[in-house]
Design a protein around this motif. Structure first.
Motif, PDB file in Angstrom:
ATOM      1  N   PHE A  65     -12.819  -1.073  11.423  1.00  0.00           N
ATOM      2  CA  PHE A  65     -13.321  -0.905  10.048  1.00  0.00           C
ATOM      3  C   PHE A  65     -13.552  -2.273   9.399  1.00  0.00           C
ATOM      4  O   PHE A  65     -13.365  -3.316  10.028  1.00  0.00           O
ATOM      5  N   ASN A  66     -14.035  -2.249   8.157  1.00  0.00           N
ATOM      6  CA  ASN A  66     -14.206  -3.437   7.304  1.00  0.00           C
ATOM      7  C   ASN A  66     -14.857  -4.597   8.052  1.00  0.00           C
ATOM      8  O   ASN A  66     -14.235  -5.607   8.377  1.00  0.00           O
ATOM      9  N   ALA A  67     -16.189  -4.454   8.280  1.00  0.00           N
ATOM     10  CA  ALA A  67     -16.950  -5.426   9.072  1.00  0.00           C
ATOM     11  C   ALA A  67     -17.736  -6.384   8.188  1.00  0.00           C
ATOM     12  O   ALA A  67     -18.396  -5.957   7.233  1.00  0.00           O
ATOM     13  N   CYS A 117     -15.983  -7.051  13.182  1.00  0.00           N
ATOM     14  CA  CYS A 117     -15.211  -5.873  12.751  1.00  0.00           C
ATOM     15  C   CYS A 117     -13.718  -6.151  12.817  1.00  0.00           C
ATOM     16  O   CYS A 117     -13.226  -6.778  13.760  1.00  0.00           O
ATOM     17  N   ARG A 118     -13.016  -5.620  11.856  1.00  0.00           N
ATOM     18  CA  ARG A 118     -11.549  -5.623  11.916  1.00  0.00           C
ATOM     19  C   ARG A 118     -11.098  -4.483  12.819  1.00  0.00           C
ATOM     20  O   ARG A 118     -11.553  -3.350  12.663  1.00  0.00           O
ATOM     21  N   VAL A 119     -10.250  -4.795  13.793  1.00  0.00           N
ATOM     22  CA  VAL A 119      -9.639  -3.723  14.584  1.00  0.00           C
ATOM     23  C   VAL A 119      -8.129  -3.778  14.363  1.00  0.00           C
ATOM     24  O   VAL A 119      -7.519  -4.842  14.468  1.00  0.00           O
ATOM     25  N   GLU A 132      -7.794  -9.961   8.439  1.00  0.00           N
ATOM     26  CA  GLU A 132      -8.414  -8.754   7.897  1.00  0.00           C
ATOM     27  C   GLU A 132      -9.688  -9.082   7.104  1.00  0.00           C
ATOM     28  O   GLU A 132      -9.798 -10.142   6.504  1.00  0.00           O
ATOM     29  N   ASP A 133     -10.623  -8.149   7.127  1.00  0.00           N
ATOM     30  CA  ASP A 133     -11.737  -8.078   6.167  1.00  0.00           C
ATOM     31  C   ASP A 133     -12.594  -9.342   6.093  1.00  0.00           C
ATOM     32  O   ASP A 133     -12.727  -9.953   5.020  1.00  0.00           O
ATOM     33  N   PRO A 134     -13.249  -9.732   7.222  1.00  0.00           N
ATOM     34  CA  PRO A 134     -14.046 -10.964   7.214  1.00  0.00           C
ATOM     35  C   PRO A 134     -15.351 -10.831   6.421  1.00  0.00           C
ATOM     36  O   PRO A 134     -16.045  -9.829   6.513  1.00  0.00           O
ATOM     37  N   ASN A 171      -3.943 -13.821  -2.568  1.00  0.00           N
ATOM     38  CA  ASN A 171      -5.363 -13.944  -2.820  1.00  0.00           C
ATOM     39  C   ASN A 171      -6.104 -13.296  -1.647  1.00  0.00           C
ATOM     40  O   ASN A 171      -5.671 -13.409  -0.502  1.00  0.00           O
ATOM     41  N   LYS A 172      -7.229 -12.610  -1.934  1.00  0.00           N
ATOM     42  CA  LYS A 172      -8.060 -12.018  -0.877  1.00  0.00           C
ATOM     43  C   LYS A 172      -9.475 -11.802  -1.389  1.00  0.00           C
ATOM     44  O   LYS A 172      -9.813 -12.260  -2.474  1.00  0.00           O
ATOM     45  N   ASP A 173     -10.307 -11.142  -0.597  1.00  0.00           N
ATOM     46  CA  ASP A 173     -11.679 -10.803  -1.005  1.00  0.00           C
ATOM     47  C   ASP A 173     -12.484 -12.046  -1.370  1.00  0.00           C
ATOM     48  O   ASP A 173     -13.075 -12.134  -2.452  1.00  0.00           O
ATOM     49  N   LEU A 192      -8.487   5.535  -5.462  1.00  0.00           N
ATOM     50  CA  LEU A 192      -9.877   5.718  -5.060  1.00  0.00           C
ATOM     51  C   LEU A 192     -10.574   4.366  -5.043  1.00  0.00           C
ATOM     52  O   LEU A 192     -10.580   3.658  -6.050  1.00  0.00           O
ATOM     53  N   TYR A 193     -11.169   4.027  -3.880  1.00  0.00           N
ATOM     54  CA  TYR A 193     -11.950   2.788  -3.730  1.00  0.00           C
ATOM     55  C   TYR A 193     -13.430   3.134  -3.772  1.00  0.00           C
ATOM     56  O   TYR A 193     -13.900   3.933  -2.959  1.00  0.00           O
ATOM     57  N   LYS A 194     -14.164   2.489  -4.678  1.00  0.00           N
ATOM     58  CA  LYS A 194     -15.605   2.721  -4.812  1.00  0.00           C
ATOM     59  C   LYS A 194     -16.323   1.373  -4.858  1.00  0.00           C
ATOM     60  O   LYS A 194     -15.679   0.341  -5.062  1.00  0.00           O
ATOM     61  N   ASP A 234      -6.976   6.945   7.778  1.00  0.00           N
ATOM     62  CA  ASP A 234      -5.694   6.251   7.623  1.00  0.00           C
ATOM     63  C   ASP A 234      -5.340   6.035   6.149  1.00  0.00           C
ATOM     64  O   ASP A 234      -4.183   6.102   5.759  1.00  0.00           O
ATOM     65  N   VAL A 235      -6.353   5.712   5.344  1.00  0.00           N
ATOM     66  CA  VAL A 235      -6.158   5.630   3.887  1.00  0.00           C
ATOM     67  C   VAL A 235      -7.253   6.505   3.260  1.00  0.00           C
ATOM     68  O   VAL A 235      -8.435   6.173   3.313  1.00  0.00           O
ATOM     69  N   ASN A 236      -6.861   7.632   2.709  1.00  0.00           N
ATOM     70  CA  ASN A 236      -7.838   8.615   2.220  1.00  0.00           C
ATOM     71  C   ASN A 236      -8.621   8.097   1.013  1.00  0.00           C
ATOM     72  O   ASN A 236      -8.118   7.274   0.236  1.00  0.00           O
ATOM     73  N   VAL A 262     -14.113   4.026   0.124  1.00  0.00           N
ATOM     74  CA  VAL A 262     -15.256   3.312   0.697  1.00  0.00           C
ATOM     75  C   VAL A 262     -15.039   1.845   0.352  1.00  0.00           C
ATOM     76  O   VAL A 262     -14.805   1.483  -0.799  1.00  0.00           O
ATOM     77  N   PHE A 263     -15.059   1.035   1.395  1.00  0.00           N
ATOM     78  CA  PHE A 263     -14.763  -0.398   1.249  1.00  0.00           C
ATOM     79  C   PHE A 263     -15.809  -1.160   2.047  1.00  0.00           C
ATOM     80  O   PHE A 263     -16.187  -0.732   3.144  1.00  0.00           O
ATOM     81  N   ALA A 264     -16.289  -2.281   1.511  1.00  0.00           N
ATOM     82  CA  ALA A 264     -17.290  -3.069   2.247  1.00  0.00           C
ATOM     83  C   ALA A 264     -16.909  -4.534   2.206  1.00  0.00           C
ATOM     84  O   ALA A 264     -16.246  -4.994   1.266  1.00  0.00           O
ATOM     85  N   ALA A 275     -12.393   5.517   4.587  1.00  0.00           N
ATOM     86  CA  ALA A 275     -10.966   5.831   4.780  1.00  0.00           C
ATOM     87  C   ALA A 275     -10.250   4.853   5.729  1.00  0.00           C
ATOM     88  O   ALA A 275      -9.339   5.246   6.449  1.00  0.00           O
ATOM     89  N   ASP A 276     -10.678   3.591   5.719  1.00  0.00           N
ATOM     90  CA  ASP A 276     -10.065   2.532   6.550  1.00  0.00           C
ATOM     91  C   ASP A 276     -10.018   2.924   8.032  1.00  0.00           C
ATOM     92  O   ASP A 276      -9.101   2.524   8.762  1.00  0.00           O
ATOM     93  N   THR A 277     -11.036   3.695   8.496  1.00  0.00           N
ATOM     94  CA  THR A 277     -10.941   4.290   9.826  1.00  0.00           C
ATOM     95  C   THR A 277     -12.198   4.101  10.679  1.00  0.00           C
ATOM     96  O   THR A 277     -12.156   4.326  11.877  1.00  0.00           O
TER      97      THR A 277
HETATM   98  C1  BMA Z   1      -7.616  -3.329   0.298  1.00  0.00           C
HETATM   99  C2  BMA Z   1      -7.711  -4.071   1.612  1.00  0.00           C
HETATM  100  C3  BMA Z   1      -8.708  -3.402   2.539  1.00  0.00           C
HETATM  101  C4  BMA Z   1      -8.594  -1.903   2.555  1.00  0.00           C
HETATM  102  C5  BMA Z   1      -8.488  -1.346   1.154  1.00  0.00           C
HETATM  103  C6  BMA Z   1      -8.322   0.167   1.108  1.00  0.00           C
HETATM  104  O1  BMA Z   1      -6.562  -3.828  -0.456  1.00  0.00           O
HETATM  105  O2  BMA Z   1      -6.454  -4.098   2.203  1.00  0.00           O
HETATM  106  O3  BMA Z   1      -8.498  -3.895   3.840  1.00  0.00           O
HETATM  107  O4  BMA Z   1      -9.752  -1.381   3.165  1.00  0.00           O
HETATM  108  O5  BMA Z   1      -7.407  -1.967   0.504  1.00  0.00           O
HETATM  109  O6  BMA Z   1      -7.149   0.580   1.731  1.00  0.00           O
END
Ligand code: BMA
Length: 300
Positions: free
Chosen positions: A25-27, A40-42, A87-89, A134-136, A220-222, A256-258, A261-263, A281-283
């Motif tokens: 996921f999260n490519a 891609c993150r595996v 994670e999440d390049p 810090n991330k993203d 909810l991730y949008k 895995d995480v309901n 949608v994450f990009a 769903a992180d899947t």
């Molecule tokens: C964020 C990150 C992402 C993940 C998202 C949804 O905080 O950890 O890697 O896709 O949560 O679980």
């Protein structure tokens, strides 16, 4: 055109990976030598993440490489900052180099790592370009006012805002400014973070971002989009009021995480269309089509 999901989504699941993983996921996404490349993150069986490449000639049908591209163990002198996974390049092309910014996860909590490659074979790891948490982090694809610029999302107390900073060399950062904060009482109430590298358009820099709102025990991730000033990128010209993509399909609702949608990657084509690579769903890895014109129109 709105944002149209590809009818054969998801385009990658763990069944497409030639070795044992929990999920893909999260490519991050880029075009290289005429091919579409996804980094891609595996999530490996031990629960820690690494990166694998997938490539395609049409942007929809991808083949996953049979070996990992980058692992925590590759980080030698920086290993203690990535021991729990990478994670999440995000990928940004600057001249003839591709820069990767990603999350290094460890007992010190998430921070941002910078690495570069010219050929998607050899990787030079520069190490952390932030402290935790810090991330993203996304880099702009060219210098503005003779400086490099990055966007990231520090977590300070209960704040989860997006910040911007500049650098003469991509390593030493300063000139920090607040860029965006979550919009209270909306779909992005709890936190926001960059979800792509910024694309240059004649109206401004266009960037995807994710917004999160908690409902009971679930979040909810949008995805939304923002337009930044071309010469003063710390100025927001406009921002979507509503999400452009939200969990609706089973493959976005359940995993895995309901309800995610994450990009962290997209590809702009020369005809004005855009492929958004996102995960449900992180899947899995999915793709949706849209256009620059539509994305700009929702920022007004
Ligand atoms: C964020 C990150 C992402 C993940 C998202 C949804 O905080 O950890 O890697 O896709 O949560 O679980």
């Amino acid at each position: 055109m709105n944002v149209i999901r590809f009818k054969l989504n998801p385009i990658l699941t763990k069944d497409n990976v030639p070795f044992k993983v929990n999920s893909i996921f999260n490519a991050g996404a880029v075009k290289f030598n005429g091919k579409y490349i996804l980094v891609c993150r595996v999530e490996m069986p031990n629960g820690r993440s690494s990166f694998v490449l997938a490539e395609s000639s049409d942007g929809y049908s991808f083949k996953v490489h049979d070996k990992l591209f980058l692992t925590p163990e590759d980080h030698s002198e920086f290993y203690e900052y990535v021991e729990w996974g990478i994670e999440d390049p995000r990928i940004t092309q600057l001249e003839d180099k591709f820069f990767l910014t990603y999350t290094g996860y460890s007992e010190y909590m998430p921070l941002v790592i910078l690495a570069e490659t010219k050929d998607f074979k050899n990787v030079k790891i520069h190490g952390p370009i932030s402290e935790p948490s810090n991330k993203d982090c996304s880099l702009f694809p060219e210098k503005i006012n003779d400086k490099y610029w990055k966007i990231d999302r520090p977590s300070a107390e209960n704040r989860k805002d997006i910040w911007i900073a500049s650098s003469p060399d991509l390593i030493h950062w300063g000139n920090y400014k607040i860029l965006m904060q979550p919009e209270p009482g909306t779909w992005e109430n709890d936190k926001i973070g960059s979800s792509s590298d910024p694309i240059k358009t004649d109206k401004g820099w266009l960037m995807l971002y994710h917004g999160v709102r908690g409902f009971g025990i679930t979040s909810l991730y949008k995805l939304g989009v923002v337009l930044l000033d071309l010469n003063e990128p710390w100025k927001v010209i406009g921002r979507s009021k509503e999400p452009i993509l939200a969990p609706e399909m089973d493959y976005e609702r359940v995993g895995d995480v309901n309800n995610v949608v994450f990009a962290n990657g997209w590809i702009a084509e020369s005809d004005g269309s855009v492929k958004i690579y996102y995960s449900g769903a992180d899947t899995n890895v999915c793709v949706a089509d849209t256009t620059i014109d539509y994305l700009i129109s929702v920022c007004k």
